[in-house]
Motif scaffolding. Sequence first.
Motif, PDB file in Angstrom:
ATOM      1  N   SER A  22       0.867  -1.173   0.000  1.00  0.00           N
ATOM      2  CA  SER A  22       0.000   0.000   0.000  1.00  0.00           C
ATOM      3  C   SER A  22       0.905   1.225   0.000  1.00  0.00           C
ATOM      4  CB  SER A  22      -0.883  -0.003   1.253  1.00  0.00           C
ATOM      5  OG  SER A  22      -0.086   0.194   2.416  1.00  0.00           O
ATOM      6  N   ALA A  23       0.311   2.405  -0.012  1.00  0.00           N
ATOM      7  CA  ALA A  23       1.117   3.628   0.042  1.00  0.00           C
ATOM      8  C   ALA A  23       1.946   3.665   1.326  1.00  0.00           C
ATOM      9  CB  ALA A  23       0.210   4.854  -0.042  1.00  0.00           C
ATOM     10  N   ARG A  24       1.382   3.164   2.420  1.00  0.00           N
ATOM     11  CA  ARG A  24       2.107   3.158   3.691  1.00  0.00           C
ATOM     12  C   ARG A  24       3.262   2.163   3.678  1.00  0.00           C
ATOM     13  NH1 ARG A  24      -2.854   3.408   8.132  1.00  0.00           N
ATOM     14  NH2 ARG A  24      -3.826   5.306   7.314  1.00  0.00           N
ATOM     15  N   THR A  25       3.077   1.041   2.975  1.00  0.00           N
ATOM     16  CA  THR A  25       4.157   0.059   2.878  1.00  0.00           C
ATOM     17  C   THR A  25       5.409   0.698   2.302  1.00  0.00           C
ATOM     18  OG1 THR A  25       2.494  -1.641   2.393  1.00  0.00           O
ATOM     19  CG2 THR A  25       4.803  -2.223   2.006  1.00  0.00           C
ATOM     20  N   MET A  26       5.230   1.463   1.226  1.00  0.00           N
ATOM     21  CA  MET A  26       6.372   2.060   0.549  1.00  0.00           C
ATOM     22  C   MET A  26       7.087   3.065   1.447  1.00  0.00           C
ATOM     23  SD  MET A  26       5.957   0.253  -2.064  1.00  0.00           S
ATOM     24  CE  MET A  26       7.284   0.845  -3.129  1.00  0.00           C
ATOM     25  N   ILE A  27       6.331   3.806   2.246  1.00  0.00           N
ATOM     26  CA  ILE A  27       6.941   4.755   3.181  1.00  0.00           C
ATOM     27  C   ILE A  27       7.674   4.004   4.291  1.00  0.00           C
ATOM     28  CG2 ILE A  27       6.488   6.588   4.851  1.00  0.00           C
ATOM     29  CD1 ILE A  27       6.113   7.451   1.966  1.00  0.00           C
ATOM     30  N   MET A  28       7.045   2.956   4.811  1.00  0.00           N
ATOM     31  CA  MET A  28       7.647   2.205   5.910  1.00  0.00           C
ATOM     32  C   MET A  28       8.921   1.481   5.475  1.00  0.00           C
ATOM     33  SD  MET A  28       6.115   2.742   8.721  1.00  0.00           S
ATOM     34  CE  MET A  28       7.192   1.583   9.542  1.00  0.00           C
ATOM     35  N   ALA A  29       9.072   1.188   4.193  1.00  0.00           N
ATOM     36  CA  ALA A  29      10.271   0.502   3.708  1.00  0.00           C
ATOM     37  C   ALA A  29      11.467   1.442   3.598  1.00  0.00           C
ATOM     38  CB  ALA A  29       9.990  -0.137   2.348  1.00  0.00           C
ATOM     39  N   ASN A  30      11.237   2.745   3.743  1.00  0.00           N
ATOM     40  CA  ASN A  30      12.327   3.714   3.709  1.00  0.00           C
ATOM     41  C   ASN A  30      13.231   3.504   4.934  1.00  0.00           C
ATOM     42  OD1 ASN A  30      13.556   6.367   4.625  1.00  0.00           O
ATOM     43  ND2 ASN A  30      12.878   6.931   2.585  1.00  0.00           N
ATOM     44  N   PRO A  31      14.550   3.416   4.746  1.00  0.00           N
ATOM     45  CA  PRO A  31      15.453   3.169   5.887  1.00  0.00           C
ATOM     46  C   PRO A  31      15.307   4.198   7.011  1.00  0.00           C
ATOM     47  CG  PRO A  31      16.623   2.858   3.828  1.00  0.00           C
ATOM     48  CD  PRO A  31      15.278   3.422   3.464  1.00  0.00           C
ATOM     49  N   ASN A  32      15.060   5.471   6.662  1.00  0.00           N
ATOM     50  CA  ASN A  32      14.878   6.485   7.695  1.00  0.00           C
ATOM     51  C   ASN A  32      13.614   6.237   8.502  1.00  0.00           C
ATOM     52  OD1 ASN A  32      17.211   7.814   7.105  1.00  0.00           O
ATOM     53  ND2 ASN A  32      16.273   9.585   6.149  1.00  0.00           N
ATOM     54  N   MET A  33      12.557   5.750   7.842  1.00  0.00           N
ATOM     55  CA  MET A  33      11.324   5.456   8.565  1.00  0.00           C
ATOM     56  C   MET A  33      11.484   4.209   9.427  1.00  0.00           C
ATOM     57  SD  MET A  33       8.388   6.549   9.360  1.00  0.00           S
ATOM     58  CE  MET A  33       7.926   7.765   8.127  1.00  0.00           C
ATOM     59  N   GLU A  34      12.222   3.228   8.931  1.00  0.00           N
ATOM     60  CA  GLU A  34      12.505   2.048   9.753  1.00  0.00           C
ATOM     61  C   GLU A  34      13.278   2.446  11.008  1.00  0.00           C
ATOM     62  OE1 GLU A  34      12.704  -1.721   6.717  1.00  0.00           O
ATOM     63  OE2 GLU A  34      14.547  -0.590   7.017  1.00  0.00           O
ATOM     64  N   ALA A  35      14.268   3.333  10.835  1.00  0.00           N
ATOM     65  CA  ALA A  35      15.052   3.810  11.979  1.00  0.00           C
ATOM     66  C   ALA A  35      14.176   4.581  12.953  1.00  0.00           C
ATOM     67  CB  ALA A  35      16.207   4.685  11.493  1.00  0.00           C
TER      68      ALA A  35
END
Length: 294
Positions: free
Chosen positions: A123-136
């Motif tokens: 989903s749109a949120r999946t793509m954001i959550m896969a960002n390394p900065n968002m994971e951190a």
Amino acid sequence: MRQELDITSQINALIGTIKSEKLDEVTRLQALSATRGLLETLESPVERIIQDVVMNPPILTSIRMGVQLGIFTQISQNPDHGVTAQEISERAGASPIIVDQFLRLLAATGYVDQIDAQKFKPSARTMIMANPNMEATTRACFDIGNCCASKAPEFFRQNQNQFPSSARETPFQLGLNTNLSYFEWLGQNPALAKDFQQWMALNQKATASWTDWFDIQKHIIDGFDFQSPDNVLLVDVGGGEGKYIQEFKENLSFSTAPGQLVLQDLPNVISAIENPPDVELMAHDFFTSQPVKG
């Protein structure tokens, strides 16, 4: 019944209109505020409380586990064909039952899209959550912040619900089982310290440059003593890798401004800067007296 259907149709029509139009930022924020009012009108107080008290904690846990299990990364890398729960569990070396349970919560809250009984697409949120900065950011906020939050009632019960007397006597110390202050603790936990810095970088990327909205001419340039080139014009306190100073230097209106620029942060942060900006780097703890005067 007819009126209820009419209201639903109006809301759906409005959603379609918003999707088809590109709103400017001011209009978007105003519409978002109005939408929250609509949701509050339709939602019962009990529903809101159940969401906050019962549902939000496991949702946060599922998001954190999504990062830990690589769920967002794996699904984002397969947008066309999708990924099965079994494939995710095999790559993560995790129990299929555990992966399945967290995937169900993530799908129910829009963090992934479920396209079959055991298959998921981004989903749109999946793509954001896969960002390394968002994971951190997720690791830093959950692993540190949630520990503090969960121990806050116990901490305040122990100190008779009084305001903390120092930065070393807070829910943080109880939650992380330490006598160190927050930033001292980060200095001894490099992995989460790195996550914290990435979180700060994410916050900076998500907002407009401060040089675009802050009246620099009035508050910084006007009244500055230009007589000595050694005079300090600007100090970025707790500035991490110096993004705010870099934005100042890159703004053509102030690129030739006289005076020294100083970037301050803790010693472990300053020493770890890989591409330091062309400014004076100064190790400093902002809980102590400011060494730059005037």
